[in-house]
Design a protein around this motif. Structure first.
Motif, mmCIF file in Angstrom:
data_model
loop_
_atom_site.group_PDB
_atom_site.id
_atom_site.type_symbol
_atom_site.label_atom_id
_atom_site.label_comp_id
_atom_site.label_asym_id
_atom_site.label_seq_id
_atom_site.Cartn_x
_atom_site.Cartn_y
_atom_site.Cartn_z
ATOM 1 N N UNK A 39 0.829 -1.206 0.000
ATOM 2 C CA UNK A 39 0.000 0.000 0.000
ATOM 3 C C UNK A 39 0.862 1.255 0.000
ATOM 4 N N UNK A 40 1.934 1.224 0.765
ATOM 5 C CA UNK A 40 2.846 2.378 0.803
ATOM 6 C C UNK A 40 3.492 2.574 -0.562
ATOM 7 N N UNK A 41 3.894 1.469 -1.182
ATOM 8 C CA UNK A 41 4.512 1.548 -2.504
ATOM 9 C C UNK A 41 3.551 2.144 -3.522
ATOM 10 N N UNK A 42 2.295 1.727 -3.471
ATOM 11 C CA UNK A 42 1.290 2.271 -4.391
ATOM 12 C C UNK A 42 1.078 3.752 -4.133
ATOM 13 N N UNK A 43 1.118 4.145 -2.866
ATOM 14 C CA UNK A 43 0.918 5.539 -2.494
ATOM 15 C C UNK A 43 2.034 6.428 -3.046
ATOM 16 N N UNK A 44 3.248 5.895 -3.063
ATOM 17 C CA UNK A 44 4.419 6.700 -3.435
ATOM 18 C C UNK A 44 4.906 6.449 -4.857
ATOM 19 N N UNK A 45 4.248 5.531 -5.560
ATOM 20 C CA UNK A 45 4.765 5.065 -6.846
ATOM 21 C C UNK A 45 5.021 6.192 -7.850
ATOM 22 N N UNK A 46 4.181 7.207 -7.874
ATOM 23 C CA UNK A 46 4.309 8.274 -8.873
ATOM 24 C C UNK A 46 5.058 9.493 -8.361
ATOM 25 N N UNK A 47 5.596 9.402 -7.154
ATOM 26 C CA UNK A 47 6.344 10.525 -6.602
ATOM 27 C C UNK A 47 7.798 10.493 -7.077
ATOM 28 N N UNK A 48 8.446 11.637 -7.022
ATOM 29 C CA UNK A 48 9.856 11.732 -7.410
ATOM 30 C C UNK A 48 10.703 10.915 -6.432
ATOM 31 N N UNK A 49 11.751 10.222 -6.912
ATOM 32 C CA UNK A 49 12.602 9.416 -6.027
ATOM 33 C C UNK A 49 13.142 10.184 -4.821
ATOM 34 N N UNK A 50 13.395 11.481 -4.992
ATOM 35 C CA UNK A 50 13.903 12.274 -3.867
ATOM 36 C C UNK A 50 12.845 12.397 -2.763
ATOM 37 N N UNK A 51 11.589 12.572 -3.163
ATOM 38 C CA UNK A 51 10.497 12.654 -2.199
ATOM 39 C C UNK A 51 10.291 11.295 -1.528
ATOM 40 N N UNK A 52 10.343 10.231 -2.338
ATOM 41 C CA UNK A 52 10.187 8.879 -1.783
ATOM 42 C C UNK A 52 11.278 8.603 -0.756
ATOM 43 N N UNK A 53 12.496 8.982 -1.078
ATOM 44 C CA UNK A 53 13.615 8.774 -0.151
ATOM 45 C C UNK A 53 13.393 9.541 1.145
#
Length: 332
Positions: free
Chosen positions: A115-129
């Protein structure tokens, strides 16, 4: 907390009743709630003697402790402001109580990795990090396994090179996360991310993903990749521990867990472990290892990682000094 500790805690909570147990759960972390909930669900019948032992142990432990201050955060703030003044105290308070202003991210700790991965999937890698460094290393590793190899490697590179996080960098996720920032009108920089964090996360990923991530970082910065590898502590690195350290680790590891973990260990490491046990315990462990049939490599790695968590905790507590995990199913 080992299996015996979890079982004792489950017995104690069931003895309290629903309302009192619910109040206790409010003060636990998401991971603690999950583990205790699973243990309670598996518990069927408990002898009166075991219940009495658990209650007596709790009474003895509780009577030896005293709560000096009901709200330690507010106490720290008040004392430092009185001693240093508002401005100087604010700098120290932020550092001492860092991480307390990410309530939106706290909600992620209750979610499953997919669920977390789906939530962040379209975010920029810097934001995900910037988001993932607030989670536990094993949860972050589980989330990253749900990303593509390219995204996973990009995120890990950014985690490894993070020197700090400005709260404003998280504002893009305000619509998805309930509330990213809380309290304080000054910009704070939280000391998260970096080589150590990257090493801890990669340790949780499994050998195949681990190799891919390290190679990707090495292509970008060979020196950074080496620094991460130097911080990583794999199961075979238990060979670097002295006898006293091994004995401290063994005290906190369940026998069944050790048997599964050692199924994938070298003979040298097995002998090191056995040499730091009593002759009777070592003989019993040898027999159990020989009697146990093939075990999936994923199960072996899972138990090895649990033992490594014990090693890292003991290291963080200063009890031991340490130096410096695959997707395909196999049997060992």
């Amino acid at each position: 907390m080992d299996d015996n500790g979890l079982q004792d805690a489950a017995i104690f909570l069931m003895s309290l009743g629903e309302e009192e147990a619910a109040e206790v759960f409010k003060h636990l972390s998401p991971k603690e709630v999950q583990k205790l909930g699973e243990t309670i669900a598996r518990t069927r019948a408990v002898s009166h003697e075991r219940v009495d032992q658990v209650m007596q142990r709790f009474t003895t432990t509780a009577s030896s402790q005293s709560l000096l201050v009901s709200d330690t955060d507010n106490y720290v703030r008040a004392v430092l402001k009185r001693a240093l003044g508002d401005d100087k105290a604010a700098l120290l308070i932020d550092r001492i109580l860092q991480g307390g202003d990410v309530s939106g991210i706290e909600s992620l700790k209750w979610m499953d990795p997919l669920s977390i991965a789906e939530l962040l999937r379209n975010e920029h890698p810097q934001i995900v990090a910037a988001i993932l460094v607030h989670l536990e290393a094993d949860q972050t590793a589980a989330v990253l396994k749900n990303f593509t190899e390219r995204t996973r490697n990009e995120v890990m590179l950014r985690i490894a090179t993070l020197e700090g996080i400005q709260p404003t960098a998280l504002k893009d996720l305000n619509e998805v996360l309930y509330k990213v920032l809380a309290g304080g009108d000054k910009i704070r920089k939280t000391s998260m991310g970096g080589v150590k964090t990257a090493a801890e996360i990669i340790n949780m990923m499994g050998t195949q993903i681990e190799s891919s991530v390290i190679e990707s970082i090495r292509d970008f910065d060979p020196e950074l990749a080496q620094k991460i590898m130097d911080k990583m502590f794999i199961f075979e690195d238990l060979l670097k521990l002295d006898g006293k350290a091994i004995q401290l680790v063994l005290k906190e590891v369940a026998t069944d867990q050790l048997i599964v973990a050692l199924k994938g260990a070298t003979n040298e490491l097995r002998e090191l472990v056995l040499s730091n046990m009593s002759s009777r315990a070592a003989e019993a462990l040898r027999e159990d290892l020989e009697a146990r049939g093939p075990i999936r490599l994923s199960e072996v790695e899972a138990q090895q990682k649990e033992i490594l968590k014990v090693v890292r905790r003991l290291s963080d507590e200063g009890q031991i000094v340490i130096g410096g995990g695959g997707e395909e199913e196999a049997f060992v």
